[in-house]
Write a protein that holds these residues in place. Structure first.
Motif, PDB file in Angstrom:
ATOM      1  N   UNK A   6       2.269   5.710   6.610  1.00  0.00           N
ATOM      2  CA  UNK A   6       1.079   6.081   5.970  1.00  0.00           C
ATOM      3  C   UNK A   6      -0.103   4.681   5.998  1.00  0.00           C
ATOM      4  N   UNK A   7       0.630   3.520   5.798  1.00  0.00           N
ATOM      5  CA  UNK A   7      -0.248   2.362   5.795  1.00  0.00           C
ATOM      6  C   UNK A   7      -0.847   2.261   6.945  1.00  0.00           C
TER       7      UNK A   7
ATOM      8  N   UNK B  92       5.483  14.038   1.037  1.00  0.00           N
ATOM      9  CA  UNK B  92       4.754  13.105   2.163  1.00  0.00           C
ATOM     10  C   UNK B  92       3.345  12.965   2.106  1.00  0.00           C
ATOM     11  N   UNK B  93       2.680  13.985   1.676  1.00  0.00           N
ATOM     12  CA  UNK B  93       1.134  13.813   1.292  1.00  0.00           C
ATOM     13  C   UNK B  93       0.894  13.054   0.149  1.00  0.00           C
ATOM     14  N   UNK B  94       1.578  13.186  -0.789  1.00  0.00           N
ATOM     15  CA  UNK B  94       1.555  12.124  -2.039  1.00  0.00           C
ATOM     16  C   UNK B  94       1.512  10.863  -1.674  1.00  0.00           C
ATOM     17  N   UNK B  95       2.294  10.411  -0.711  1.00  0.00           N
ATOM     18  CA  UNK B  95       2.552   8.901  -0.233  1.00  0.00           C
ATOM     19  C   UNK B  95       1.246   8.890   0.354  1.00  0.00           C
TER      20      UNK B  95
ATOM     21  N   UNK C 113      -1.455   8.060  -2.092  1.00  0.00           N
ATOM     22  CA  UNK C 113      -1.397   6.627  -2.678  1.00  0.00           C
ATOM     23  C   UNK C 113      -1.996   5.547  -1.661  1.00  0.00           C
ATOM     24  N   UNK C 114      -1.736   5.879  -0.538  1.00  0.00           N
ATOM     25  CA  UNK C 114      -2.333   4.771   0.428  1.00  0.00           C
ATOM     26  C   UNK C 114      -3.715   4.798   0.328  1.00  0.00           C
TER      27      UNK C 114
ATOM     28  N   UNK D 279      -4.570   3.308  -8.939  1.00  0.00           N
ATOM     29  CA  UNK D 279      -3.681   4.574  -9.710  1.00  0.00           C
ATOM     30  C   UNK D 279      -2.386   4.842  -9.066  1.00  0.00           C
ATOM     31  N   UNK D 280      -1.462   4.014  -9.589  1.00  0.00           N
ATOM     32  CA  UNK D 280      -0.190   4.397  -9.104  1.00  0.00           C
ATOM     33  C   UNK D 280       0.363   5.733  -9.339  1.00  0.00           C
TER      34      UNK D 280
END
Length: 331
Positions: free
Chosen positions: A211-212, A303-306, A309-310, A325-326
């Protein structure tokens, strides 16, 4: 390996069949059983993929590697039993403005982001224990409140370490009979549950890494984990909020539902080949399950939530958001 194109829904696939080869054929990524008699094992549209995870004796054709570079497909390499070995990362536009903003972050900005991540991790740890019927977690609540008063990274690391010790001290209460968790051990894991935890942390770290890279952040420049050669510090930082909520919850599910049993481990506390295949099948399905994202307030896969977050992290780094916003779930 994940099901082939008729049931293809995701952007990440796993290849575990030993002696297989990843090829390109007319716009499709094809997994072919070279050493065996099964022929084509799966076929996936190249434009849908962004990550391929291979385990053990799997190789790639030269045309496929060229295609992977052209389409931005990351290739992650693991040993047959899941130890991470390295990655092929395609050349792509890194968006220089994002990297400049990341490298120019002030210490106070890094600390603010790190505090949000650790506060979420502690809150999520309390949530997981609560869901399993564990009571008396006031000490974790107090530690979570102390996060806001941390004046430097060493203070924050101290709070996180104490919270982790307190949390793991109660994890045994979440397990069915026949399983016992005494203490966290890593290299090597000293029992079956520590082996599952370590494996899941590796799998989650690579989800975060992918994701990063997709959103052009440097995974090796962290905000809390110290710089070290070869350490993806930012991935480890971001992973903190997912450890209880995604990783530990997954491991306890595998154990409590009897999906993984002690019989599926070898003498080295690692999963057998059959156990590892069962693990991967469940992990992939688990990452596809949906939750309501607490910030966006709509349902997304894990997976989309990760990846969301990125995006939030990148916006905080570039100044598009005032705060990070963690991913924090309170129930």
């Amino acid at each position: 390996m994940k099901a082939s194109e008729g049931m293809f829904e995701d952007s990440v696939i796993y290849v575990t069949t030993q002696g297989s080869q990843v090829r390109i054929d007319g716009g499709q990524v094809v997994i072919y059983d070279v050493d065996g008699d099964d022929g084509e094992l799966g076929s996936f549209p190249v434009e849908k993929l962004d990550t391929i995870n291979v385990f053990g004796g799997v190789n790639f054709s030269t045309p496929f590697v060229a295609t992977a570079n052209e389409h931005g497909i990351v290739l992650n390499y693991f040993t047959q039993n899941g130890k991470y070995r390295g990655s092929f990362v395609p050349e792509r536009n890194t968006i220089a403005e994002v990297r400049r903003a990341q490298y120019a972050l002030e210490d106070c900005d890094e600390l603010a982001i790190a505090k949000a991540m650790i506060a979420a991790k502690i809150r999520n740890a309390r949530t997981i224990l609560s869901r399993k019927g564990v009571r008396g977690t006031t000490v974790l609540k107090d530690l979570g409140e102390r996060v806001s008063n941390a004046s430097n990274k060493d203070d924050l690391r101290g709070i996180e370490g104490e919270a982790a010790e307190r949390y793991f001290g109660r994890l045994d209460e979440t397990l069915v009979d026949g399983w016992t968790f005494e203490t966290r051990s890593k290299r090597p894991p000293e029992d079956h549950i520590n082996s599952l935890l370590s494996l899941t942390y590796v799998m989650m770290k690579n989800e975060v890494l992918s994701a990063l890279r997709c959103y052009n952040l440097d995974p090796f420049l962290g905000v809390l984990h110290a710089d070290r050669h070869g350490r993806p510090s930012l991935a480890l930082d971001l992973q903190e909020e997912f450890r209880p909520l995604f990783c530990d919850a997954f491991v306890t599910r595998l154990i409590n539902r009897g999906t993984i049993t002690h019989d599926q481990f070898g003498n080295d506390n690692r999963l057998t080949d059959d156990g590892f295949q069962a693990y991967l099948n469940k992990f992939d399905g688990y990452m596809d399950e949906e939750l309501t994202h607490p910030h966006f307030e709509y349902r997304v896969s894990r997976r989309k939530a990760i990846r969301q977050q990125v995006i939030l992290l990148r916006k905080a780094i570039t100044g598009e958001l005032d705060d990070y916003h963690a991913l924090e779930v309170s129930r």
